[in-house]
Design a protein around this motif. Structure first.
Motif: not given
Length: 128
Positions: A61-89
């Protein structure tokens, strides 16, 4: 139709009855990933509106962590999990800094260490 990872598998000896695509282990929590997209962030005042294939995991619940800080998605083409940073920190993945400005997806491997602010967690995949 979107290809999914092999059906959720049992996650380790202590979790024999729990089926999931992956597991996140932090100092104060264990969370199971049962969707092909998950969002890591801080607790929101209102519940996040998510698509059917999305899961929200509150890591702090820390303020320096965004509400949607990281999005992780599965890619079926290469069967991998990928992280995308959305948080400003930003965050660190296995000690390497990842920021929202770079806007590149980072592939997660089994036992990857994620450090967001002072929250450290590990991304674990089922044993095959």
């Amino acid at each position: 139709r979107k290809a999914l990872p092999a059906s959720p598998r049992t996650m380790g000896e202590d979790d024999r009855d729990r089926r999931a695509y992956a597991k996140l282990i932090g100092e104060k929590f264990v969370k199971f990933v049962d969707k092909t997209t998950f969002i890591l962030g801080r607790k929101a005042k209102k519940e996040h509106k998510l698509a059917d294939d999305q899961q929200f995991i509150c890591i702090s619940d820390q303020k320096n962590i965004s509400r949607k800080h990281v999005i992780v998605t599965y890619n079926p083409k290469d069967k991998g999990w990928y992280l995308e940073c959305k948080g400003k920190n930003g965050l660190f993945v296995n000690g390497k800094q990842v920021t929202a400005e770079k806007s590149r997806k980072t592939r997660l491997t089994d036992k990857a260490q994620l450090k967001i602010s002072d929250v450290t967690l590990y991304f674990l995949l089922p044993q095959t």
